[in-house]
Scaffold this motif. Sequence first.
Motif, PDB file in Angstrom:
ATOM      1  N   ALA A 172      61.175  58.948  62.151  1.00  0.00           N
ATOM      2  CA  ALA A 172      60.514  60.220  62.385  1.00  0.00           C
ATOM      3  C   ALA A 172      61.097  60.720  63.692  1.00  0.00           C
ATOM      4  CB  ALA A 172      59.003  60.059  62.478  1.00  0.00           C
ATOM      5  N   PHE A 228      61.961  68.850  62.969  1.00  0.00           N
ATOM      6  CA  PHE A 228      61.257  67.573  62.844  1.00  0.00           C
ATOM      7  C   PHE A 228      61.420  67.054  61.423  1.00  0.00           C
ATOM      8  CE2 PHE A 228      58.328  71.108  62.291  1.00  0.00           C
ATOM      9  CZ  PHE A 228      57.597  70.811  61.147  1.00  0.00           C
ATOM     10  N   ARG A 286      60.742  63.346  58.617  1.00  0.00           N
ATOM     11  CA  ARG A 286      60.260  61.996  58.299  1.00  0.00           C
ATOM     12  C   ARG A 286      61.195  61.397  57.254  1.00  0.00           C
ATOM     13  NH1 ARG A 286      54.438  60.493  55.450  1.00  0.00           N
ATOM     14  NH2 ARG A 286      54.530  58.231  55.751  1.00  0.00           N
ATOM     15  N   LEU A 332      54.551  60.758  60.991  1.00  0.00           N
ATOM     16  CA  LEU A 332      54.585  61.873  61.930  1.00  0.00           C
ATOM     17  C   LEU A 332      53.381  62.779  61.639  1.00  0.00           C
ATOM     18  CD1 LEU A 332      56.233  63.075  64.271  1.00  0.00           C
ATOM     19  CD2 LEU A 332      57.266  64.637  62.615  1.00  0.00           C
ATOM     20  N   TRP A 353      50.932  66.105  62.899  1.00  0.00           N
ATOM     21  CA  TRP A 353      51.098  67.357  63.638  1.00  0.00           C
ATOM     22  C   TRP A 353      49.916  68.286  63.410  1.00  0.00           C
ATOM     23  CZ3 TRP A 353      51.500  72.191  61.235  1.00  0.00           C
ATOM     24  CH2 TRP A 353      51.713  72.171  59.846  1.00  0.00           C
ATOM     25  N   PHE A 377      52.714  67.290  68.055  1.00  0.00           N
ATOM     26  CA  PHE A 377      53.111  66.240  67.125  1.00  0.00           C
ATOM     27  C   PHE A 377      52.967  64.892  67.798  1.00  0.00           C
ATOM     28  CE2 PHE A 377      57.019  67.063  69.466  1.00  0.00           C
ATOM     29  CZ  PHE A 377      57.509  65.786  69.697  1.00  0.00           C
ATOM     30  N   SER A 431      53.351  60.244  66.773  1.00  0.00           N
ATOM     31  CA  SER A 431      53.503  59.158  65.805  1.00  0.00           C
ATOM     32  C   SER A 431      52.169  58.718  65.229  1.00  0.00           C
ATOM     33  CB  SER A 431      54.188  57.952  66.460  1.00  0.00           C
ATOM     34  OG  SER A 431      55.503  58.253  66.845  1.00  0.00           O
ATOM     35  N   LYS A 445      49.730  65.253  58.213  1.00  0.00           N
ATOM     36  CA  LYS A 445      50.804  64.268  58.300  1.00  0.00           C
ATOM     37  C   LYS A 445      51.958  64.769  57.449  1.00  0.00           C
ATOM     38  CE  LYS A 445      48.179  61.362  55.104  1.00  0.00           C
ATOM     39  NZ  LYS A 445      47.328  60.168  55.045  1.00  0.00           N
TER      40      LYS A 445
END
Length: 639
Positions: A126, A139, A141, A149, A151, A160, A162, A203
């Motif tokens: 990510a 961004f 994944r 990830l 957000w 954002f 983890s 997500k």
Amino acid sequence: MCGIVGIYEYGRAEGRVTADTVIRMRDRLVHRGPDGAGVHISEDGRVGLGHRRLAIVDLAHGAQPMFGEGGECLVFNGEIYNYPALRRELEGRGARFRTDCDTEVILHAYRHYGEACVNRLTGMFAFVLWDPGAARLLFARDPLGEKPLYWTARDGTFLFASEAKALLAHPMVTGEVNTKVLESYLANLVVPSPATLYRGINKLPPGTAGWCDAKGVRTWRYWDVTAARSFLDVSLSDAASQVRKLLEGSVQSRLMSDVPVGVLLSGGFDSTSLVALLHDRAARTSTFSVGFADAPDLDEREEARWVARHFGTDHHEVTVSPREALESLTTMVHHQDEPLADPVCMPLGFVCALARRRGVPVVLAGEGADELFWGYPGYVRAMRRQRELQLLQRLPAGARHILTAAVPRSRRRRGFDLLVGAVGGRQLPMHYPLGIPSSLRSEVLLSRPYDPPLIPPQLSGDENALQTVAFDTQHYEFSLRLPELLLMRIDRFSMAHSVEARVPFLDPELVEYAYRLPVRHKLDGDRTKVVLRRALSDIVPGRVMNRAKQGFGAPIAHWLRGPMGDALVDLLTAPAMRDYFRTETVADMVAEHRMGRGRHAWFLWPILNFAVWHRVWIEGESADELTDRMLSRCIVEAR
């Protein structure tokens, strides 16, 4: 492996991002990266990026955020396994590298290929990349969803991280329940992406990338194996040869590391296959197992010991007691971020902690093999019913509905959901519902506002019944259950102990190939994983090859008859729980389970996870205080 966070005030002319805010978010993820930390705030104060580092590759030069030649700024969580080849390709195009780490290859790939760089990366990742020239964030994944990830975007600000807990450290974000997806959580043991159980927090789905710029946030799918709806025309022998080749390549690429690499070993077929594929490295490899002294039916340590002796590994194991399970309950839910109501989360935490204590920060794990090669006993049972279900689907609609109405609903029978799907003209995926059946959800929930989508909305005109249920099942597994439950549980509980877990069975090239293999190459009567067994028959011992599957689990039925059941009853008395559940019905289920009149553990576990999560992340009670209260009750009752 790392933890990443960031802020982009895309809707403001003048930014107000401060280093203190980014650091507060970042340091909620210290467990994901204890080896280093970094932060970057743009000159205009509109962008802030934070990073916690777990050093695995190029230990001396992998600090982040990392900057590109054009001022691009990157924060990245994961590993790019094809970075040596991609680096050579980029050097051929004129790129000049300053480090030997895989992070830098993303910066150069973006500079040469733009957003299409995500299609050239093989690995688990990510990442978020700030392009100051274009004033936008890219961004992404990874294809299978190995790395998370989260957000949110509100009032012109994009955040954002983890893990969702880092977003909750920002003053703009508060923990509120997304009640629209509560039923989906109970059915699937997790909320399907892009939603979460937090209202307003998303997500990113697997295989998805996006931009955030002055126009806001937009995403697109760059990789989707579930789009394939046709079988390959290939012999079993040829398929086995190709699977072996791809799997060997995947294992070798996932040994990339400047620190020790071990294996999570259950003694079953999947984890033993990984040890066998290490070849001459096996005797220099550490293996790790977990067991339960009070649950011999779930304790595979003896089989793991046998495999370890056979290959000569440096073997270690840990045992989990009921008290240790209760002590770790709130810690488990804390690291889940949002409830992941799979009991395997508990033993995973213990075995990954063991690996870290033994100085092994990278482990290989067997996730994905059962989904890709049809290793579940439930698949066998479902295939046995195919003839009857297909006959049912050929009846007139009126007759099908009359038959359904005549079948008594039972809170213990998942078969009712299967029947309802067939009556509707299309069987539900074989694993659905993974959690609480529909008849019981209607009993325990106060309201049911959301009907979760489980299967793709369209069929190709030439699909037969077997093809439909096979691909619908794989669609469910690879779109929801695997990325959002199984891969997130191993991400959370490896990273909770600063351990990186890698899953060789989920190399995208292997997945794309095996996903389309015919059912007969995966399941033949009672024999599962047919092609995988054929591919590895010369290196996996016969004792393991012929052993019946014993799923990796935890003795929650036993635990819920003891103090953990008391903890659930106590949590149900909180007024907040009455906003979601018919708490008396749930308490009755606990009582029935404790008296042995019902096997409700699998249905009670997601409610317990939700109740603990709600108390800690929504109501704000200290996890330590909640644990102390549960333990004190256990001590009082013991007296």
